[in-house]
Design a protein around this motif. Structure first.
Motif, PDB file in Angstrom:
ATOM      1  N   SER A 300      -5.252  -0.609   2.276  1.00 18.23           N
ATOM      2  CA  SER A 300      -4.191  -1.452   1.848  1.00 18.23           C
ATOM      3  C   SER A 300      -4.369  -1.449   0.331  1.00 18.23           C
ATOM      4  CB  SER A 300      -4.337  -2.896   2.152  1.00 18.23           C
ATOM      5  OG  SER A 300      -5.598  -3.499   1.737  1.00 18.23           O
ATOM      6  N   TYR A 304      -2.759   1.869  -3.344  1.00 21.33           N
ATOM      7  CA  TYR A 304      -1.753   1.347  -3.594  1.00 21.33           C
ATOM      8  C   TYR A 304      -1.015   1.541  -4.874  1.00 21.33           C
ATOM      9  CZ  TYR A 304       1.858  -2.410  -2.853  1.00 21.33           C
ATOM     10  OH  TYR A 304       2.937  -3.307  -2.720  1.00 21.33           O
ATOM     11  N   TYR A 364       5.516  -4.906   2.260  1.00 22.43           N
ATOM     12  CA  TYR A 364       4.459  -4.460   1.398  1.00 22.43           C
ATOM     13  C   TYR A 364       4.596  -2.940   0.804  1.00 22.43           C
ATOM     14  CZ  TYR A 364      -0.418  -3.792  -0.053  1.00 22.43           C
ATOM     15  OH  TYR A 364      -1.687  -3.692  -0.865  1.00 22.43           O
ATOM     16  N   THR A 365       5.134  -2.173   1.871  1.00 24.73           N
ATOM     17  CA  THR A 365       5.124  -0.639   1.476  1.00 24.73           C
ATOM     18  C   THR A 365       6.540  -0.043   1.083  1.00 24.73           C
ATOM     19  OG1 THR A 365       5.097  -0.558   3.779  1.00 24.73           O
ATOM     20  CG2 THR A 365       2.921  -0.292   2.757  1.00 24.73           C
ATOM     21  N   GLY A 446       4.115   5.229   0.821  1.00 27.59           N
ATOM     22  CA  GLY A 446       4.358   3.788   1.531  1.00 27.59           C
ATOM     23  C   GLY A 446       4.271   3.973   2.922  1.00 27.59           C
ATOM     24  N   ILE A 449       0.844   4.408   4.314  1.00 27.74           N
ATOM     25  CA  ILE A 449       0.142   2.976   4.371  1.00 27.74           C
ATOM     26  C   ILE A 449       0.617   2.178   5.304  1.00 27.74           C
ATOM     27  CG2 ILE A 449      -0.455   1.218   2.965  1.00 27.74           C
ATOM     28  CD1 ILE A 449      -0.248   3.000   0.518  1.00 27.74           C
ATOM     29  N   CYS A 450       1.776   1.905   5.756  1.00 26.07           N
ATOM     30  CA  CYS A 450       2.207   1.178   6.695  1.00 26.07           C
ATOM     31  C   CYS A 450       1.931   1.449   7.851  1.00 26.07           C
ATOM     32  CB  CYS A 450       3.899   1.173   6.497  1.00 26.07           C
ATOM     33  SG  CYS A 450       4.648  -0.173   7.615  1.00 26.07           S
TER      34      CYS A 450
END
Length: 533
Positions: A300, A304, A364-365, A446, A449-450
């Motif tokens: 996370s 980022y 968040y992503t 993104g 990462i998600c």
């Protein structure tokens, strides 16, 4: 030495109570019964929630000193780690490589930290917390300076690999130094605060990278040179402190066993054999659990900033602001959830944070505007909220005589398993190209990462659900069944008597335990008398 059986109706002794407290709630359960109780055991103990200010005020000056030196060292451990992840683009340009090549520097640190945790963990459990801690920080100084003077990619990788060994030895020692002497009621709160040294270190690294990177003709190097300075103060601070009380108690038991024909080293090895025989399955579980937690934090966080800058086009200042707010959320979450775990239990606290964190992954992503800052705050609140439980959770599940080794090694072997997380995300992200901006190649980091974090959250929830818990375990040698088996009851008793002769007496917790035992005895005696009548 077999566990004593306490027959119904027999009077309880101090020895019986001590042995009973050695074992976790799942002790002697069959596999079927253990699995059947995994959901029901999540029921919160709902112990009274004390005033956190009162808890903080209950610590004496020595306990605060131990905590602060451990917190400072763990903070700077995180600072040194994130100096690379925050300068990936600058390092790649300096060495003429890609971002993915530079992330191998992060991967190497994570891979080699397990070696340091084994070496320094065994040293700290055998010879004390103090000097391994100091050697760790001396190595930090040397290798952080070395990284700042690297001229080639090979030199950079070599320095980061050696740095990983030095960094690996710190976590278990810092956790033991900070927590093992604390009053039982304060451990959840202080565990949460301690773990946020990681987020605080990230915050400092993000802030200082803005002030030191590309603001001089030396580019990224001043950040690493600066990173070598604070460990000097940490070393001086630790030199002024003694060994922890819990370690001294274990050392006295080993010394007492020496007078009965067994050297301290022989006793230590015998303790290791007992711990391995009794707890090997627990050690495997802790490594698997920490692999999930390390995937959760590195997955996370590490890539980022690159996502914000490369995919969403954030300016360096916007990236810094987002990272600062995210880490304020992390520090808040770790402290709040660590404290709450003392009331609601360790496992339930972790699971709730994973569920909420998973729900926040999409904003968040996928939020490309500056509104992502709110999602970053609450996502890191959840990630580090779950992490805030970990220092005390690991210590409560670890064998007493090898607490530093088990806590540190399980954490770092988990790091080893998750060491390629940033490289995996970077490599997969490059398979999802986006329209370039000028000469800059853009990738959909993104999305990767998600999906990656969703899988990690499910893994951690399942493993935490099926795992054990030993809330409010006592750390003193008198409550350690392993050392009792390795040294014999006489050695433990002799060490306790020696403590009394030295005028040290009993700790506040020991006195409270003794009062509780006496109350139980009086109740048992009353019930027996009523039964006879």
């Amino acid at each position: 030495m077999s566990d004593p059986e306490i027959t119904a109706g027999a009077p309880r002794t101090d020895h019986d109570d001590a042995v009973a407290e050695d074992h976790p709630p799942h002790h002697s359960m069959s596999a079927g019964k253990y699995l059947a109780t995994r959901v029901s055991s999540l029921k919160p103990p709902m112990t009274a929630a004390p005033n956190p200010i009162r808890l903080l005020r209950s610590l004496n000056r020595t306990q605060w000193a131990f905590f602060f030196v451990a917190f400072a060292a763990w903070t700077w451990d995180a600072f040194d780690f994130f100096t690379v992840s925050l300068t990936v683009s600058e390092l790649a340009e300096s060495f003429g490589l890609t971002n993915t090549d530079i992330t191998w520097g992060i991967t190497l640190v994570l891979m080699f930290r397990s070696i340091g945790s084994i070496l320094f963990g065994i040293a700290a459990d055998r010879y004390g917390r103090k000097w391994p801690f100091i050697v760790n920080n001396i190595l930090f100084i040397i290798l952080e300076l070395g990284t700042g003077f690297c001229q080639t990619y090979g030199q950079f990788l070599a320095c980061r690999a050696l740095f990983g060994i030095a960094m690996g030895g710190l976590y278990g020692n810092a956790a033991a130094t900070a927590i093992e002497d604390l009053p039982e009621a304060t451990r959840g709160l202080m565990s949460g605060i301690l773990q946020q040294g990681y987020a605080f270190g990230y915050l400092l690294a993000a802030a200082f990278s803005r002030g030191l990177v590309n603001t001089t003709p030396h580019g990224w190097r001043p950040l690493f040179w600066f990173g070598a300075c604070p460990p000097v103060l940490i070393i001086l601070f630790r030199l002024a402190l003694p060994e922890t009380r819990v370690y001294q108690e274990h050392a006295k038991v080993r010394k007492s066993a020496e007078t009965r024909g067994s050297s301290v080293s022989q006793t230590f090895i015998r303790e290791g054999k007992v711990a391995l025989k009794r707890h090997w399955l627990m050690l495997v579980y802790l490594v698997l659990l920490m692999a999930g937690f390390n995937f959760m934090s590195h997955g996370s966080q590490d890539l980022y900033p690159t996502m914000l800058q490369n995919q969403f086009g954030f300016s360096p200042n916007a990236v810094t602001v987002t990272q600062v707010v995210a880490n304020l959320g992390a520090m808040t979450g770790g402290t709040v959830v660590g404290f709450a775990s003392q009331v609601f239990g360790r496992r339930l606290s972790i699971i709730v944070m994973c569920v909420v964190g998973g729900a926040l992954l999409y904003p968040y992503t996928f939020t490309s505007s500056h509104a992502v800052i709110a999602a970053a705050f609450f996502e890191q609140f959840c990630v580090q909220g779950a992490w805030g439980v970990i220092p005390i959770h690991l210590m409560e599940l670890s064998p007493g005589a090898f607490r530093t080794f088990v806590v540190g090694t399980s954490y770092q072997l988990g790091n080893l398993v998750s060491s390629a997380s940033s490289t995996i995300e970077s490599t997969l992200g490059e398979r999802f190209p986006l329209p370039p901006k000028g000469n800059v190649h853009r990738f959909d980091y993104g999305k990767v990462i998600c999906i990656f974090m969703g899988c990690v959250y499910v893994y951690v929830i399942v493993l935490t659900l099926i795992g054990p818990e030993h809330l409010s375990r006592k750390f003193e040698a008198a409550h350690d069944a392993d050392i009792r088996e390795a040294t014999g009851e006489d050695a433990v008793t002799a060490a306790a008597h020696g403590r009394e002769r030295m005028g040290l007496g009993s700790s506040d917790e020991d006195l409270a335990d003794g009062a509780e035992v006496r109350r139980e005895k009086e109740m048992d005696t009353g019930r027996a008398a009523t039964h006879v009548l």
